[in-house]
Design a protein around this motif. Structure first.
Motif, PDB file in Angstrom:
ATOM      1  N   GLU A   1       0.753  -0.963  -0.235  1.00 59.22           N
ATOM      2  CA  GLU A   1      -0.097   0.040  -0.012  1.00 59.22           C
ATOM      3  C   GLU A   1       0.878   1.254   0.148  1.00 59.22           C
ATOM      4  OE1 GLU A   1      -3.395   0.354  -0.346  1.00 59.22           O
ATOM      5  OE2 GLU A   1      -3.613  -1.728  -0.461  1.00 59.22           O
ATOM      6  N   ALA A   2       2.054   1.267   0.368  1.00 58.26           N
ATOM      7  CA  ALA A   2       2.962   2.425   0.516  1.00 58.26           C
ATOM      8  C   ALA A   2       4.364   1.779   0.362  1.00 58.26           C
ATOM      9  CB  ALA A   2       2.799   3.156   1.956  1.00 58.26           C
ATOM     10  N   SER A   3       5.059   2.731   0.056  1.00 56.91           N
ATOM     11  CA  SER A   3       6.724   2.234  -0.139  1.00 56.91           C
ATOM     12  C   SER A   3       7.560   3.511   0.536  1.00 56.91           C
ATOM     13  CB  SER A   3       7.197   2.120  -1.429  1.00 56.91           C
ATOM     14  OG  SER A   3       7.052   3.146  -2.132  1.00 56.91           O
ATOM     15  N   PHE A   4       8.590   3.276   1.056  1.00 53.51           N
ATOM     16  CA  PHE A   4       9.665   4.359   1.751  1.00 53.51           C
ATOM     17  C   PHE A   4      11.033   3.893   1.149  1.00 53.51           C
ATOM     18  CE2 PHE A   4       6.010   3.339   4.260  1.00 53.51           C
ATOM     19  CZ  PHE A   4       5.628   4.912   4.500  1.00 53.51           C
ATOM     20  N   VAL A   5      11.560   4.814   0.372  1.00 55.53           N
ATOM     21  CA  VAL A   5      13.168   4.510  -0.025  1.00 55.53           C
ATOM     22  C   VAL A   5      13.780   5.554   0.667  1.00 55.53           C
ATOM     23  CG1 VAL A   5      14.549   4.840  -2.116  1.00 55.53           C
ATOM     24  CG2 VAL A   5      12.103   3.783  -2.117  1.00 55.53           C
ATOM     25  N   LEU A   6      14.906   5.043   1.263  1.00 52.22           N
ATOM     26  CA  LEU A   6      15.834   5.867   2.122  1.00 52.22           C
ATOM     27  C   LEU A   6      17.323   5.709   1.212  1.00 52.22           C
ATOM     28  CD1 LEU A   6      13.691   4.703   4.421  1.00 52.22           C
ATOM     29  CD2 LEU A   6      15.535   5.228   5.894  1.00 52.22           C
ATOM     30  N   ALA A   7      17.648   6.886   1.219  1.00 54.45           N
ATOM     31  CA  ALA A   7      19.017   7.103   0.343  1.00 54.45           C
ATOM     32  C   ALA A   7      19.817   8.017   1.183  1.00 54.45           C
ATOM     33  CB  ALA A   7      18.728   7.708  -1.247  1.00 54.45           C
ATOM     34  N   ARG A   8      21.082   7.788   1.226  1.00 53.75           N
ATOM     35  CA  ARG A   8      22.240   8.526   1.900  1.00 53.75           C
ATOM     36  C   ARG A   8      22.940   9.431   1.033  1.00 53.75           C
ATOM     37  NH1 ARG A   8      27.312   7.079   4.349  1.00 53.75           N
ATOM     38  NH2 ARG A   8      27.989   8.772   5.382  1.00 53.75           N
ATOM     39  N   LYS A   9      23.147  10.535   1.194  1.00 56.28           N
ATOM     40  CA  LYS A   9      24.099  11.511   0.259  1.00 56.28           C
ATOM     41  C   LYS A   9      24.900  12.390   1.286  1.00 56.28           C
ATOM     42  CE  LYS A   9      24.407  14.547  -3.447  1.00 56.28           C
ATOM     43  NZ  LYS A   9      23.842  15.330  -4.428  1.00 56.28           N
ATOM     44  N   ASP A  10      26.219  12.240   1.410  1.00 55.89           N
ATOM     45  CA  ASP A  10      26.958  12.970   2.192  1.00 55.89           C
ATOM     46  C   ASP A  10      26.493  12.460   3.863  1.00 55.89           C
ATOM     47  OD1 ASP A  10      28.564  14.002   0.385  1.00 55.89           O
ATOM     48  OD2 ASP A  10      26.896  15.721   0.117  1.00 55.89           O
ATOM     49  N   ASP A  11      25.997  13.472   4.605  1.00 53.44           N
ATOM     50  CA  ASP A  11      25.744  13.137   5.925  1.00 53.44           C
ATOM     51  C   ASP A  11      24.138  13.318   6.046  1.00 53.44           C
ATOM     52  OD1 ASP A  11      28.595  12.910   6.785  1.00 53.44           O
ATOM     53  OD2 ASP A  11      28.711  15.108   7.300  1.00 53.44           O
TER      54      ASP A  11
ATOM     55  N   GLY B   1       9.491  16.452   7.650  1.00 52.99           N
ATOM     56  CA  GLY B   1       9.259  16.685   6.352  1.00 52.99           C
ATOM     57  C   GLY B   1       7.892  17.001   5.753  1.00 52.99           C
ATOM     58  N   GLY B   2       7.473  16.654   4.602  1.00 56.07           N
ATOM     59  CA  GLY B   2       6.054  17.000   4.281  1.00 56.07           C
ATOM     60  C   GLY B   2       5.689  16.314   3.001  1.00 56.07           C
ATOM     61  N   GLY B   3       4.608  16.974   2.320  1.00 54.71           N
ATOM     62  CA  GLY B   3       4.414  16.702   0.607  1.00 54.71           C
ATOM     63  C   GLY B   3       2.855  16.494   0.927  1.00 54.71           C
ATOM     64  N   HIS B   4       2.317  15.443   0.237  1.00 55.82           N
ATOM     65  CA  HIS B   4       0.788  15.276  -0.025  1.00 55.82           C
ATOM     66  C   HIS B   4       0.437  13.745   0.530  1.00 55.82           C
ATOM     67  CE1 HIS B   4       1.106  18.556  -2.904  1.00 55.82           C
ATOM     68  NE2 HIS B   4       1.982  18.269  -3.256  1.00 55.82           N
ATOM     69  N   ARG B   5      -0.584  13.736   0.400  1.00 57.24           N
ATOM     70  CA  ARG B   5      -1.259  12.276   1.123  1.00 57.24           C
ATOM     71  C   ARG B   5      -0.483  10.819   0.352  1.00 57.24           C
ATOM     72  NH1 ARG B   5      -5.118  10.340   3.889  1.00 57.24           N
ATOM     73  NH2 ARG B   5      -6.138   8.388   3.334  1.00 57.24           N
ATOM     74  N   ASP B   6      -0.327  11.045  -0.956  1.00 57.20           N
ATOM     75  CA  ASP B   6       0.193   9.892  -1.582  1.00 57.20           C
ATOM     76  C   ASP B   6       1.735  10.107  -1.817  1.00 57.20           C
ATOM     77  OD1 ASP B   6      -0.310  11.956  -3.785  1.00 57.20           O
ATOM     78  OD2 ASP B   6      -1.278  10.478  -5.008  1.00 57.20           O
ATOM     79  N   MET B   7       2.139  11.273  -1.814  1.00 60.16           N
ATOM     80  CA  MET B   7       3.793  11.478  -2.031  1.00 60.16           C
ATOM     81  C   MET B   7       4.447  12.474  -1.222  1.00 60.16           C
ATOM     82  SD  MET B   7       5.247  11.958  -5.777  1.00 60.16           S
ATOM     83  CE  MET B   7       4.022  13.501  -6.151  1.00 60.16           C
ATOM     84  N   ALA B   8       5.378  12.189  -0.497  1.00 62.81           N
ATOM     85  CA  ALA B   8       6.021  13.237   0.652  1.00 62.81           C
ATOM     86  C   ALA B   8       7.207  12.355   0.696  1.00 62.81           C
ATOM     87  CB  ALA B   8       5.024  13.119   1.915  1.00 62.81           C
ATOM     88  N   GLY B   9       8.100  13.332   1.383  1.00 64.95           N
ATOM     89  CA  GLY B   9       9.281  13.096   1.765  1.00 64.95           C
ATOM     90  C   GLY B   9       9.867  13.867   3.053  1.00 64.95           C
ATOM     91  N   ALA B  10      11.139  13.436   3.409  1.00 66.86           N
ATOM     92  CA  ALA B  10      12.004  14.122   4.587  1.00 66.86           C
ATOM     93  C   ALA B  10      13.416  13.960   4.275  1.00 66.86           C
ATOM     94  CB  ALA B  10      11.324  13.551   5.828  1.00 66.86           C
ATOM     95  N   GLN B  11      14.156  14.681   5.245  1.00 63.75           N
ATOM     96  CA  GLN B  11      15.575  14.752   5.233  1.00 63.75           C
ATOM     97  C   GLN B  11      15.992  14.816   6.548  1.00 63.75           C
ATOM     98  OE1 GLN B  11      17.219  18.119   2.827  1.00 63.75           O
ATOM     99  NE2 GLN B  11      15.573  17.788   1.388  1.00 63.75           N
ATOM    100  N   LEU B  12      16.939  13.740   6.896  1.00 67.55           N
ATOM    101  CA  LEU B  12      17.268  13.575   8.291  1.00 67.55           C
ATOM    102  C   LEU B  12      18.961  13.776   8.155  1.00 67.55           C
ATOM    103  CD1 LEU B  12      15.208  10.711   9.345  1.00 67.55           C
ATOM    104  CD2 LEU B  12      14.758  12.942   9.787  1.00 67.55           C
ATOM    105  N   ASP B  13      19.426  14.389   9.314  1.00 62.38           N
ATOM    106  CA  ASP B  13      20.964  14.603   9.430  1.00 62.38           C
ATOM    107  C   ASP B  13      21.375  13.402  10.391  1.00 62.38           C
ATOM    108  OD1 ASP B  13      21.131  16.731   7.809  1.00 62.38           O
ATOM    109  OD2 ASP B  13      20.547  18.095   9.300  1.00 62.38           O
ATOM    110  N   THR B  14      21.312  12.186   9.977  1.00 61.21           N
ATOM    111  CA  THR B  14      21.828  11.035  11.035  1.00 61.21           C
ATOM    112  C   THR B  14      22.070   9.903   9.915  1.00 61.21           C
ATOM    113  OG1 THR B  14      20.653   9.710  12.688  1.00 61.21           O
ATOM    114  CG2 THR B  14      19.230  10.070  10.788  1.00 61.21           C
ATOM    115  N   SER B  15      22.323   8.715  10.790  1.00 62.22           N
ATOM    116  CA  SER B  15      22.941   7.578   9.917  1.00 62.22           C
ATOM    117  C   SER B  15      21.738   6.953   8.940  1.00 62.22           C
ATOM    118  CB  SER B  15      23.643   6.726  10.622  1.00 62.22           C
ATOM    119  OG  SER B  15      22.492   5.931  11.556  1.00 62.22           O
ATOM    120  N   LEU B  16      22.024   6.190   8.272  1.00 63.25           N
ATOM    121  CA  LEU B  16      21.123   5.575   7.462  1.00 63.25           C
ATOM    122  C   LEU B  16      20.428   4.305   8.176  1.00 63.25           C
ATOM    123  CD1 LEU B  16      19.646   5.093   4.320  1.00 63.25           C
ATOM    124  CD2 LEU B  16      21.477   3.160   3.931  1.00 63.25           C
ATOM    125  N   GLU B  17      21.071   3.719   9.069  1.00 63.43           N
ATOM    126  CA  GLU B  17      20.408   2.967  10.073  1.00 63.43           C
ATOM    127  C   GLU B  17      19.560   3.653  10.895  1.00 63.43           C
ATOM    128  OE1 GLU B  17      23.746   3.275   9.370  1.00 63.43           O
ATOM    129  OE2 GLU B  17      24.160   1.240   8.236  1.00 63.43           O
TER     130      GLU B  17
END
Length: 86
Positions: free
Chosen positions: A19-29, A52-68
Motif C-alpha cells: 500500500e505504501a513504499s519508503f525509499v531511504l538514500a544517503r548522500k553525504d551526511d 518533512g512534508g508533502g501530499h497524502r500519496d507522495m511525501a518526503g523528509a531529510q534527516l541528518d543522521t545515519s542510514l540505520e
C-alpha cells in the motif's frame, strides 16, 4: 541515478498487497526519505512526523543522521501511527 530511484519508488507500489513504499538514500551526511502511497495510507502525516512534508500519496523528509538510525525512525513512526489508528 535519480531515474533509477524514481523507477524503484514506482515499482515498489506494483508489488501485490503493498500500500505504501519508503525509499531511504544517503548522500553525504544526510538521509533522504521518499514515501509513496496508493492513497489508503497518508504518507504526508508520516513524513511530517519526521520533519518533512508533502501530499497524502507522495511525501518526503531529510534527516541528518545515519542510514540505520533513519530506518529505525521511519519504522518507529509507522508503528506509532498504526497503534494510533487501532
Amino acid at each position: 541515478s535519480s531515474l533509477l530511484k524514481k523507477n524503484v519508488k514506482i515499482e515498489l507500489l506494483n508489488i501485490k498487497e503493498v500500500e505504501a513504499s519508503f525509499v531511504l538514500a544517503r548522500k553525504d551526511d544526510r538521509v533522504f526519505i521518499s514515501a509513496r502511497s496508493l492513497g489508503n495510507i497518508n504518507v504526508h502525516v508520516l513524513m511530517e512526523n519526521l520533519g518533512g512534508g508533502g501530499h497524502r500519496d507522495m511525501a518526503g523528509a531529510q534527516l541528518d543522521t545515519s542510514l540505520e538510525k533513519a530506518y529505525e525512525m521511519v519504522k518507529d513512526t509507522i508503528q506509532t501511527c498504526i497503534k494510533e489508528e487501532e
